[in-house]
Design a protein around this motif. Structure first.
Motif, PDB file in Angstrom:
ATOM      1  N   PRO A   1       0.809  -1.217   0.000  1.00  0.00           N
ATOM      2  CA  PRO A   1       0.000   0.000   0.000  1.00  0.00           C
ATOM      3  C   PRO A   1       0.849   1.278   0.000  1.00  0.00           C
ATOM      4  O   PRO A   1       0.848   2.065   0.954  1.00  0.00           O
ATOM      5  CB  PRO A   1      -0.822  -0.134   1.287  1.00  0.00           C
ATOM      6  CG  PRO A   1       0.065  -0.894   2.210  1.00  0.00           C
ATOM      7  CD  PRO A   1       0.816  -1.854   1.322  1.00  0.00           C
ATOM      8  N   ALA A   2       1.590   1.458  -1.093  1.00  0.00           N
ATOM      9  CA  ALA A   2       2.464   2.629  -1.232  1.00  0.00           C
ATOM     10  C   ALA A   2       2.706   2.879  -2.720  1.00  0.00           C
ATOM     11  O   ALA A   2       2.644   1.939  -3.526  1.00  0.00           O
ATOM     12  CB  ALA A   2       3.791   2.388  -0.518  1.00  0.00           C
ATOM     13  N   PRO A   3       3.017   4.120  -3.078  1.00  0.00           N
ATOM     14  CA  PRO A   3       3.345   4.412  -4.482  1.00  0.00           C
ATOM     15  C   PRO A   3       4.606   3.677  -4.925  1.00  0.00           C
ATOM     16  O   PRO A   3       5.494   3.387  -4.109  1.00  0.00           O
ATOM     17  CB  PRO A   3       3.579   5.927  -4.495  1.00  0.00           C
ATOM     18  CG  PRO A   3       3.013   6.439  -3.213  1.00  0.00           C
ATOM     19  CD  PRO A   3       3.052   5.302  -2.233  1.00  0.00           C
ATOM     20  N   ILE A   4       4.693   3.396  -6.207  1.00  0.00           N
ATOM     21  CA  ILE A   4       5.812   2.633  -6.757  1.00  0.00           C
ATOM     22  C   ILE A   4       7.170   3.252  -6.412  1.00  0.00           C
ATOM     23  O   ILE A   4       8.122   2.534  -6.092  1.00  0.00           O
ATOM     24  CB  ILE A   4       5.647   2.427  -8.287  1.00  0.00           C
ATOM     25  CG1 ILE A   4       6.664   1.403  -8.803  1.00  0.00           C
ATOM     26  CG2 ILE A   4       5.704   3.746  -9.023  1.00  0.00           C
ATOM     27  CD1 ILE A   4       6.418   0.973 -10.243  1.00  0.00           C
TER      28      ILE A   4
ATOM     29  N   ILE B   1       7.541  -9.788   1.885  1.00  0.00           N
ATOM     30  CA  ILE B   1       6.434  -9.004   1.319  1.00  0.00           C
ATOM     31  C   ILE B   1       5.514  -8.530   2.436  1.00  0.00           C
ATOM     32  O   ILE B   1       5.088  -7.368   2.458  1.00  0.00           O
ATOM     33  CB  ILE B   1       5.679  -9.811   0.248  1.00  0.00           C
ATOM     34  CG1 ILE B   1       6.559  -9.973  -0.998  1.00  0.00           C
ATOM     35  CG2 ILE B   1       4.341  -9.147  -0.112  1.00  0.00           C
ATOM     36  CD1 ILE B   1       6.027 -10.936  -2.038  1.00  0.00           C
ATOM     37  N   GLU B   2       5.222  -9.394   3.393  1.00  0.00           N
ATOM     38  CA  GLU B   2       4.373  -9.001   4.521  1.00  0.00           C
ATOM     39  C   GLU B   2       5.046  -7.931   5.376  1.00  0.00           C
ATOM     40  O   GLU B   2       4.402  -6.994   5.841  1.00  0.00           O
ATOM     41  CB  GLU B   2       3.981 -10.212   5.369  1.00  0.00           C
ATOM     42  CG  GLU B   2       2.878 -11.030   4.754  1.00  0.00           C
ATOM     43  CD  GLU B   2       1.637 -10.192   4.426  1.00  0.00           C
ATOM     44  OE1 GLU B   2       1.133  -9.461   5.307  1.00  0.00           O
ATOM     45  OE2 GLU B   2       1.194 -10.262   3.269  1.00  0.00           O
ATOM     46  N   THR B   3       6.352  -8.057   5.592  1.00  0.00           N
ATOM     47  CA  THR B   3       7.105  -7.041   6.335  1.00  0.00           C
ATOM     48  C   THR B   3       7.007  -5.700   5.629  1.00  0.00           C
ATOM     49  O   THR B   3       6.794  -4.663   6.262  1.00  0.00           O
ATOM     50  CB  THR B   3       8.581  -7.474   6.476  1.00  0.00           C
ATOM     51  OG1 THR B   3       8.635  -8.685   7.225  1.00  0.00           O
ATOM     52  CG2 THR B   3       9.418  -6.408   7.153  1.00  0.00           C
TER      53      THR B   3
ATOM     54  N   ALA C   1      -0.037  -1.463   6.219  1.00  0.00           N
ATOM     55  CA  ALA C   1      -1.092  -2.478   6.018  1.00  0.00           C
ATOM     56  C   ALA C   1      -1.196  -3.349   7.272  1.00  0.00           C
ATOM     57  O   ALA C   1      -0.196  -3.640   7.909  1.00  0.00           O
ATOM     58  CB  ALA C   1      -0.780  -3.361   4.810  1.00  0.00           C
ATOM     59  N   PRO C   2      -2.400  -3.785   7.599  1.00  0.00           N
ATOM     60  CA  PRO C   2      -2.542  -4.723   8.722  1.00  0.00           C
ATOM     61  C   PRO C   2      -1.952  -6.087   8.345  1.00  0.00           C
ATOM     62  O   PRO C   2      -1.889  -6.440   7.174  1.00  0.00           O
ATOM     63  CB  PRO C   2      -4.052  -4.818   8.926  1.00  0.00           C
ATOM     64  CG  PRO C   2      -4.654  -4.403   7.623  1.00  0.00           C
ATOM     65  CD  PRO C   2      -3.685  -3.451   6.984  1.00  0.00           C
TER      66      PRO C   2
END
Length: 168
Positions: free
Chosen positions: A30-33, A156-158, A165-166
């Motif tokens: 959830p962030a810009p490229i 990726i989750e980190t 992101a939750p």
């Protein structure tokens, strides 16, 4: 003639197998490229992936050196060095391990592998796709594959959590 045909057939089969992805990890960050690109392309940004120490030399042939445990220095036996094979800011980076940590349990399998990261803007942020290549079918390669499949997804989750992101 038949022997030549079989040699060519085997050579073509080997080449296409090497070009096929061994496995893929992906997720939406959830962030810009450009913000996601900074994580992979800068020393300070790379620390968002989890290492205590990081140094990124963004150029073809440059090294990404990182050390996940504190108490050491980059370049010691606890650090990992990846070499940048190619990149296209801010959408792609290809890299491979150049020097694993001394304690890395996969002593041979890493030598034939590489990873390609692609970033694609989406309405929700940035789609990150990590494609890993070169894994064999021997026991060590399969164990390393399991290690990196889980590790890449955790990374990726980190990164998702780093950008707010939750946890999933």
């Amino acid at each position: 003639m038949r022997a030549l045909f079989l040699v060519l057939l085997c050579a073509c089969g080997t080449a296409s197998a090497a070009d096929e992805a061994s496995f893929v990890n992906e997720g939406v960050i959830p962030a810009p490229i450009d913000e996601v690109w900074k994580v992979y392309s800068t020393s300070e940004g790379y620390k968002a992936l989890g290492p205590a120490l990081a140094d990124v030399d963004l150029r073809v042939g440059g090294l990404i050196r990182s050390r996940f445990r504190g108490g050491g220095v980059l370049g010691d036996g606890g650090a990992i060095e990846n070499v940048i094979i190619d990149y296209r800011a801010p959408v792609m980076m290809a890299m491979r391990i150049q020097k694993p940590p001394a304690s890395f349990p996969f002593k041979q399998a890493w030598k034939s592998t590489w990873t390609v990261l692609t970033l694609t803007p989406t309405d929700e942020g940035t789609h990150l796709r990590a494609v890993s290549y070169g894994y064999g079918t021997d026991e060590e390669s399969l164990a390393m594959r399991r290690f990196f499949e889980a590790g890449n997804q955790q990374t990726i989750e980190t990164l998702r959590r780093h950008f707010g992101a939750p946890a999933q």
